[in-house]
Motif scaffolding. Structure first.
Motif, PDB file in Angstrom:
ATOM      1  N   ALA A   1       0.828  -1.205   0.000  1.00 44.89           N
ATOM      2  CA  ALA A   1       0.000   0.000   0.000  1.00 44.89           C
ATOM      3  C   ALA A   1       0.867   1.262   0.000  1.00 44.89           C
ATOM      4  CB  ALA A   1      -0.931   0.006   1.214  1.00 44.89           C
ATOM      5  N   GLN A   2       1.933   1.247   0.786  1.00 39.49           N
ATOM      6  CA  GLN A   2       2.872   2.376   0.876  1.00 39.49           C
ATOM      7  C   GLN A   2       4.259   1.812   1.135  1.00 39.49           C
ATOM      8  OE1 GLN A   2       1.938   5.147   4.012  1.00 39.49           O
ATOM      9  NE2 GLN A   2      -0.238   5.101   3.563  1.00 39.49           N
ATOM     10  N   ALA A   3       5.258   2.603   0.782  1.00 34.14           N
ATOM     11  CA  ALA A   3       6.634   2.243   1.113  1.00 34.14           C
ATOM     12  C   ALA A   3       7.435   3.518   1.313  1.00 34.14           C
ATOM     13  CB  ALA A   3       7.258   1.405   0.004  1.00 34.14           C
ATOM     14  N   ALA A   4       8.392   3.448   2.216  1.00 36.24           N
ATOM     15  CA  ALA A   4       9.257   4.595   2.486  1.00 36.24           C
ATOM     16  C   ALA A   4      10.679   4.099   2.710  1.00 36.24           C
ATOM     17  CB  ALA A   4       8.771   5.359   3.712  1.00 36.24           C
ATOM     18  N   LEU A   5      11.630   4.940   2.339  1.00 36.12           N
ATOM     19  CA  LEU A   5      13.042   4.631   2.543  1.00 36.12           C
ATOM     20  C   LEU A   5      13.615   5.503   3.644  1.00 36.12           C
ATOM     21  CD1 LEU A   5      14.336   4.407  -1.126  1.00 36.12           C
ATOM     22  CD2 LEU A   5      14.150   2.537   0.518  1.00 36.12           C
ATOM     23  N   PHE A   6      14.363   4.863   4.527  1.00 30.83           N
ATOM     24  CA  PHE A   6      15.132   5.545   5.560  1.00 30.83           C
ATOM     25  C   PHE A   6      16.583   5.169   5.292  1.00 30.83           C
ATOM     26  CE2 PHE A   6      10.919   5.273   7.132  1.00 30.83           C
ATOM     27  CZ  PHE A   6      10.724   6.391   7.922  1.00 30.83           C
ATOM     28  N   LEU A   7      17.411   6.157   4.987  1.00 36.68           N
ATOM     29  CA  LEU A   7      18.788   5.885   4.577  1.00 36.68           C
ATOM     30  C   LEU A   7      19.793   6.399   5.598  1.00 36.68           C
ATOM     31  CD1 LEU A   7      18.530   6.812   0.804  1.00 36.68           C
ATOM     32  CD2 LEU A   7      18.297   4.560   1.866  1.00 36.68           C
TER      33      LEU A   7
ATOM     34  N   LEU B   1      31.258   5.691   8.004  1.00 35.96           N
ATOM     35  CA  LEU B   1      30.695   5.614   9.348  1.00 35.96           C
ATOM     36  C   LEU B   1      29.285   6.204   9.382  1.00 35.96           C
ATOM     37  CD1 LEU B   1      31.124   4.972  12.369  1.00 35.96           C
ATOM     38  CD2 LEU B   1      31.998   7.311  12.605  1.00 35.96           C
ATOM     39  N   PRO B   2      28.242   5.348   9.404  1.00 34.33           N
ATOM     40  CA  PRO B   2      26.891   5.893   9.512  1.00 34.33           C
ATOM     41  C   PRO B   2      26.656   6.455  10.912  1.00 34.33           C
ATOM     42  CG  PRO B   2      26.826   3.485   9.390  1.00 34.33           C
ATOM     43  CD  PRO B   2      28.256   3.898   9.308  1.00 34.33           C
ATOM     44  N   VAL B   3      26.115   7.663  10.982  1.00 31.65           N
ATOM     45  CA  VAL B   3      25.867   8.296  12.279  1.00 31.65           C
ATOM     46  C   VAL B   3      24.374   8.426  12.586  1.00 31.65           C
ATOM     47  CG1 VAL B   3      28.049   9.542  12.355  1.00 31.65           C
ATOM     48  CG2 VAL B   3      26.060  10.618  11.306  1.00 31.65           C
ATOM     49  N   SER B   4      23.543   8.372  11.537  1.00 28.62           N
ATOM     50  CA  SER B   4      22.104   8.495  11.761  1.00 28.62           C
ATOM     51  C   SER B   4      21.339   7.862  10.603  1.00 28.62           C
ATOM     52  CB  SER B   4      21.710   9.965  11.921  1.00 28.62           C
ATOM     53  OG  SER B   4      22.030  10.694  10.757  1.00 28.62           O
ATOM     54  N   LEU B   5      20.067   7.700  10.836  1.00 29.98           N
ATOM     55  CA  LEU B   5      19.150   7.178   9.826  1.00 29.98           C
ATOM     56  C   LEU B   5      18.087   8.252   9.621  1.00 29.98           C
ATOM     57  CD1 LEU B   5      18.698   4.453   8.327  1.00 29.98           C
ATOM     58  CD2 LEU B   5      17.136   3.841  10.163  1.00 29.98           C
ATOM     59  N   ARG B   6      17.862   8.649   8.357  1.00 33.80           N
ATOM     60  CA  ARG B   6      16.907   9.712   8.067  1.00 33.80           C
ATOM     61  C   ARG B   6      15.930   9.242   6.984  1.00 33.80           C
ATOM     62  NH1 ARG B   6      16.722  15.178   8.894  1.00 33.80           N
ATOM     63  NH2 ARG B   6      18.922  15.335   9.420  1.00 33.80           N
ATOM     64  N   GLY B   7      14.677   9.637   7.149  1.00 33.96           N
ATOM     65  CA  GLY B   7      13.673   9.362   6.141  1.00 33.96           C
ATOM     66  C   GLY B   7      14.004  10.098   4.862  1.00 33.96           C
TER      67      GLY B   7
ATOM     68  N   PRO C   1      15.735  -4.569   6.061  1.00 33.93           N
ATOM     69  CA  PRO C   1      17.071  -3.965   6.051  1.00 33.93           C
ATOM     70  C   PRO C   1      17.605  -3.852   4.632  1.00 33.93           C
ATOM     71  CG  PRO C   1      17.204  -6.254   6.730  1.00 33.93           C
ATOM     72  CD  PRO C   1      15.740  -5.936   6.583  1.00 33.93           C
ATOM     73  N   LEU C   2      18.328  -2.782   4.368  1.00 32.58           N
ATOM     74  CA  LEU C   2      18.973  -2.582   3.069  1.00 32.58           C
ATOM     75  C   LEU C   2      20.478  -2.672   3.279  1.00 32.58           C
ATOM     76  CD1 LEU C   2      16.861   0.484   1.875  1.00 32.58           C
ATOM     77  CD2 LEU C   2      16.517  -1.924   1.307  1.00 32.58           C
ATOM     78  N   HIS C   3      21.070  -3.704   2.709  1.00 35.13           N
ATOM     79  CA  HIS C   3      22.509  -3.948   2.827  1.00 35.13           C
ATOM     80  C   HIS C   3      23.093  -4.104   1.437  1.00 35.13           C
ATOM     81  CE1 HIS C   3      21.549  -6.210   6.840  1.00 35.13           C
ATOM     82  NE2 HIS C   3      21.444  -4.910   6.986  1.00 35.13           N
TER      83      HIS C   3
ATOM     84  N   ARG D   1      25.653  -1.504   5.744  1.00 32.48           N
ATOM     85  CA  ARG D   1      24.271  -1.152   6.054  1.00 32.48           C
ATOM     86  C   ARG D   1      23.929   0.177   5.386  1.00 32.48           C
ATOM     87  NH1 ARG D   1      25.081  -2.790  12.266  1.00 32.48           N
ATOM     88  NH2 ARG D   1      24.910  -5.028  11.939  1.00 32.48           N
ATOM     89  N   LEU D   2      22.874   0.151   4.580  1.00 34.31           N
ATOM     90  CA  LEU D   2      22.478   1.342   3.835  1.00 34.31           C
ATOM     91  C   LEU D   2      21.240   2.029   4.401  1.00 34.31           C
ATOM     92  CD1 LEU D   2      22.910  -0.087   0.238  1.00 34.31           C
ATOM     93  CD2 LEU D   2      24.560   1.221   1.597  1.00 34.31           C
ATOM     94  N   GLY D   3      20.355   1.255   5.013  1.00 34.70           N
ATOM     95  CA  GLY D   3      19.121   1.832   5.527  1.00 34.70           C
ATOM     96  C   GLY D   3      18.054   0.778   5.717  1.00 34.70           C
TER      97      GLY D   3
END
Length: 186
Positions: A51-57, A67-73, A167-169, A174-176
């Motif tokens: 129905a819906q999808a969203a990416l958080f990267l 070095l990932p420091v945060s995850l953002r929509g 998870p997106l790898h 790790r990508l998001g």
């Protein structure tokens, strides 16, 4: 035997979907367009049909791109509702390209704004999105319930629906997280 045939048919369908997405991606060079094609495939009735999808990267440190420091929509799409997406008409890649390149609807503009304000520090390991990113398989949670109690909460953005967190790898990195809303009331 019929179970084997069914699994084979489903696998062939998944491979066909990947080929259709690959065809569009081969003609696309901008990251935002690539992300739109991927989300379009997830919500298209001939894709996964969510129905819906969203990416958080992941966002990385300014001095260390590894070095990932945060995850953002980042971006969201919803299942197309107009009659322009006839399941038997033409190649899926044409629909995906049209969806990805179309001007954002008011819902998508509003959702993108809400998502970009959604920021989770990587150190907040109890957050469902950060936990999902460490998994090797998608997980399901009920938004608006106790599973979604850590701020920032997903429920106020998507409503009280069931969500799949995938998870997106890529190559061990790790990508998001992809959030998929399966509830038809979304």
């Amino acid at each position: 035997r019929s179970g084997l045939m069914e699994r084979g048919g489903r696998s062939l369908g998944e491979l066909t979907l990947l080929q259709e997405v690959s065809d569009v991606l081969a003609r696309t060079v901008r990251l935002d367009r690539v992300l739109r094609v991927l989300l379009s495939a997830v919500v298209h009735p001939r894709g996964l049909g969510l129905a819906q999808a969203a990416l958080f990267l992941c966002e990385t440190a300014a001095d260390n791109a590894e070095l990932p420091v945060s995850l953002r929509g980042r971006l969201a799409r919803r299942r197309p509702v107009d009659d322009g997406f006839d399941p038997g008409a033409g190649p899926l890649s044409a629909d995906l390209e049209r969806m990805a390149l179309a001007e954002d609807a008011a819902w998508e503009v509003g959702m993108a704004g809400a998502l970009r304000r959604f920021l989770i520090p990587m150190g907040l390991e109890v957050h469902p999105l950060i936990r999902a990113m460490t998994e090797n398989a998608p997980t399901r949670i009920q938004l608006g319930e106790s599973e979604d109690a850590i701020e920032p909460r997903l429920g106020p953005i998507f409503g009280p629906v069931q969500a799949v967190l995938a998870p997106l790898h890529s190559q061990g990195k790790r990508l998001g997280v992809l959030v998929g809303i399966t509830d038809s009331q979304a």
